[in-house]
Design a protein around this motif. Structure first.
Motif, PDB file in Angstrom:
ATOM      1  N   LYS A   1       9.066 127.020  51.523  1.00 55.64           N
ATOM      2  CA  LYS A   1       9.327 128.384  51.755  1.00 55.64           C
ATOM      3  C   LYS A   1       7.953 128.953  52.519  1.00 55.64           C
ATOM      4  N   LEU A   2       6.643 128.619  51.865  1.00 56.89           N
ATOM      5  CA  LEU A   2       5.490 128.990  52.543  1.00 56.89           C
ATOM      6  C   LEU A   2       5.238 128.656  53.812  1.00 56.89           C
ATOM      7  N   ALA A   3       5.546 127.218  54.166  1.00 57.97           N
ATOM      8  CA  ALA A   3       5.393 126.909  55.421  1.00 57.97           C
ATOM      9  C   ALA A   3       6.351 127.285  56.435  1.00 57.97           C
ATOM     10  N   GLY A   4       7.437 128.225  56.192  1.00 55.80           N
ATOM     11  CA  GLY A   4       8.542 128.688  56.946  1.00 55.80           C
ATOM     12  C   GLY A   4       9.288 127.437  57.270  1.00 55.80           C
ATOM     13  N   LEU A   5       9.522 126.667  56.338  1.00 54.23           N
ATOM     14  CA  LEU A   5      10.601 125.436  56.864  1.00 54.23           C
ATOM     15  C   LEU A   5      11.804 125.601  56.135  1.00 54.23           C
ATOM     16  N   ALA A   6      11.799 126.807  55.315  1.00 54.28           N
ATOM     17  CA  ALA A   6      13.217 127.111  54.527  1.00 54.28           C
ATOM     18  C   ALA A   6      12.898 128.703  54.224  1.00 54.28           C
ATOM     19  N   ASP A   7      14.088 129.147  54.387  1.00 51.71           N
ATOM     20  CA  ASP A   7      14.036 130.732  54.146  1.00 51.71           C
ATOM     21  C   ASP A   7      14.079 131.281  52.610  1.00 51.71           C
ATOM     22  N   SER A   8      14.607 130.330  51.745  1.00 54.10           N
ATOM     23  CA  SER A   8      14.686 130.666  50.606  1.00 54.10           C
ATOM     24  C   SER A   8      14.781 129.559  49.667  1.00 54.10           C
ATOM     25  N   GLY A   9      14.906 129.563  48.523  1.00 50.82           N
ATOM     26  CA  GLY A   9      14.870 128.459  47.281  1.00 50.82           C
ATOM     27  C   GLY A   9      16.168 127.714  47.608  1.00 50.82           C
TER      28      GLY A   9
ATOM     29  N   GLN B   1      18.219 127.588  50.274  1.00 46.45           N
ATOM     30  CA  GLN B   1      17.992 126.723  51.451  1.00 46.45           C
ATOM     31  C   GLN B   1      17.049 125.598  51.150  1.00 46.45           C
ATOM     32  N   ALA B   2      15.934 125.595  50.635  1.00 49.87           N
ATOM     33  CA  ALA B   2      15.104 124.298  50.376  1.00 49.87           C
ATOM     34  C   ALA B   2      15.918 123.377  49.597  1.00 49.87           C
ATOM     35  N   ARG B   3      16.598 123.783  48.495  1.00 43.13           N
ATOM     36  CA  ARG B   3      17.417 122.874  47.501  1.00 43.13           C
ATOM     37  C   ARG B   3      18.383 122.079  48.768  1.00 43.13           C
ATOM     38  N   GLU B   4      19.042 122.899  49.667  1.00 46.47           N
ATOM     39  CA  GLU B   4      20.150 122.316  50.493  1.00 46.47           C
ATOM     40  C   GLU B   4      19.567 121.252  51.396  1.00 46.47           C
ATOM     41  N   LEU B   5      18.264 121.596  51.933  1.00 44.00           N
ATOM     42  CA  LEU B   5      17.724 120.503  52.878  1.00 44.00           C
ATOM     43  C   LEU B   5      17.386 119.251  52.002  1.00 44.00           C
ATOM     44  N   LEU B   6      16.946 119.531  50.748  1.00 44.23           N
ATOM     45  CA  LEU B   6      16.519 118.232  49.881  1.00 44.23           C
ATOM     46  C   LEU B   6      17.716 117.621  49.749  1.00 44.23           C
ATOM     47  N   ASP B   7      19.013 118.494  49.333  1.00 39.47           N
ATOM     48  CA  ASP B   7      20.036 117.533  48.908  1.00 39.47           C
ATOM     49  C   ASP B   7      20.624 116.667  50.291  1.00 39.47           C
ATOM     50  N   ASP B   8      20.254 117.392  51.321  1.00 36.29           N
ATOM     51  CA  ASP B   8      20.927 116.679  52.568  1.00 36.29           C
ATOM     52  C   ASP B   8      20.089 115.458  53.036  1.00 36.29           C
ATOM     53  N   GLY B   9      19.029 115.246  52.354  1.00 37.63           N
ATOM     54  CA  GLY B   9      18.268 114.207  52.792  1.00 37.63           C
ATOM     55  C   GLY B   9      17.362 114.435  54.029  1.00 37.63           C
ATOM     56  N   LEU B  10      16.940 115.780  54.326  1.00 39.11           N
ATOM     57  CA  LEU B  10      16.229 116.435  55.534  1.00 39.11           C
ATOM     58  C   LEU B  10      14.932 116.259  55.253  1.00 39.11           C
ATOM     59  N   VAL B  11      14.361 116.070  54.117  1.00 38.06           N
ATOM     60  CA  VAL B  11      12.923 116.305  53.605  1.00 38.06           C
ATOM     61  C   VAL B  11      12.105 114.960  53.531  1.00 38.06           C
ATOM     62  N   PHE B  12      11.049 114.933  54.189  1.00 38.62           N
ATOM     63  CA  PHE B  12      10.273 113.830  53.982  1.00 38.62           C
ATOM     64  C   PHE B  12       8.761 114.021  53.684  1.00 38.62           C
ATOM     65  N   VAL B  13       8.102 113.384  52.811  1.00 39.49           N
ATOM     66  CA  VAL B  13       6.771 113.620  52.378  1.00 39.49           C
ATOM     67  C   VAL B  13       5.955 112.321  52.624  1.00 39.49           C
ATOM     68  N   ASN B  14       5.219 112.536  53.516  1.00 40.15           N
ATOM     69  CA  ASN B  14       4.287 111.285  53.939  1.00 40.15           C
ATOM     70  C   ASN B  14       5.033 110.473  54.605  1.00 40.15           C
ATOM     71  N   GLY B  15       6.242 110.664  55.216  1.00 35.79           N
ATOM     72  CA  GLY B  15       7.154 109.695  55.622  1.00 35.79           C
ATOM     73  C   GLY B  15       8.290 109.105  54.799  1.00 35.79           C
ATOM     74  N   GLU B  16       8.171 109.355  53.614  1.00 35.32           N
ATOM     75  CA  GLU B  16       9.052 109.001  52.725  1.00 35.32           C
ATOM     76  C   GLU B  16      10.041 110.068  52.343  1.00 35.32           C
ATOM     77  N   PRO B  17      11.324 109.641  52.256  1.00 32.13           N
ATOM     78  CA  PRO B  17      12.518 110.883  51.725  1.00 32.13           C
ATOM     79  C   PRO B  17      12.140 111.108  50.302  1.00 32.13           C
ATOM     80  N   GLU B  18      12.413 112.762  50.304  1.00 41.47           N
ATOM     81  CA  GLU B  18      12.239 113.111  49.039  1.00 41.47           C
ATOM     82  C   GLU B  18      13.320 114.315  48.676  1.00 41.47           C
ATOM     83  N   ALA B  19      13.744 114.041  47.623  1.00 37.27           N
ATOM     84  CA  ALA B  19      14.877 115.020  47.244  1.00 37.27           C
ATOM     85  C   ALA B  19      14.445 115.776  45.971  1.00 37.27           C
ATOM     86  N   ARG B  20      13.053 115.861  45.385  1.00 39.93           N
ATOM     87  CA  ARG B  20      12.848 116.757  44.296  1.00 39.93           C
ATOM     88  C   ARG B  20      12.062 117.858  44.623  1.00 39.93           C
ATOM     89  N   ARG B  21      12.790 118.920  44.455  1.00 40.84           N
ATOM     90  CA  ARG B  21      12.270 120.339  44.604  1.00 40.84           C
ATOM     91  C   ARG B  21      10.807 120.616  43.862  1.00 40.84           C
TER      92      ARG B  21
END
Length: 81
Positions: free
Chosen positions: A27-35, A37-57
């Motif tokens: 949310k802070l980075a503007g990559l999600a409009d709301s919590g 939406q952040a959860r949805e991005l994570l659930d859909d497997g679209l978020v990576f941290v340091n190149g590794e998939p991440e699903a934990r909000r």
């Protein structure tokens, strides 16, 4: 996502504490409009941290971590600073 940045661009996003939770950072980075939406991005497997998939909000991020969101419009990146 409420950003008008160009896919592939890397934003540097400062934080005030030693760490920040991934959901909050999205949310802070503007990559999600709301919590939700952040959860949805994570659930859909679209978020990576340091190149590794991440699903934990609640994943703790620290400075220099790279967060990538892979959307149909392109890949959006933000570095924790």
């Amino acid at each position: 996502m409420s950003t008008s940045r160009t896919p592939g661009h890397r934003d540097v996003v400062p934080i005030t504490d030693e760490s920040i939770r991934l959901g909050q950072f999205l949310k802070l980075a503007g990559l999600a409009d709301s919590g939700a939406q952040a959860r949805e991005l994570l659930d859909d497997g679209l978020v990576f941290v340091n190149g590794e998939p991440e699903a934990r909000r609640g994943r703790q991020l620290r400075r220099a971590d790279l967060v990538t969101v892979d959307l149909p419009a392109g890949e959006f990146r933000a570095i924790v600073s």
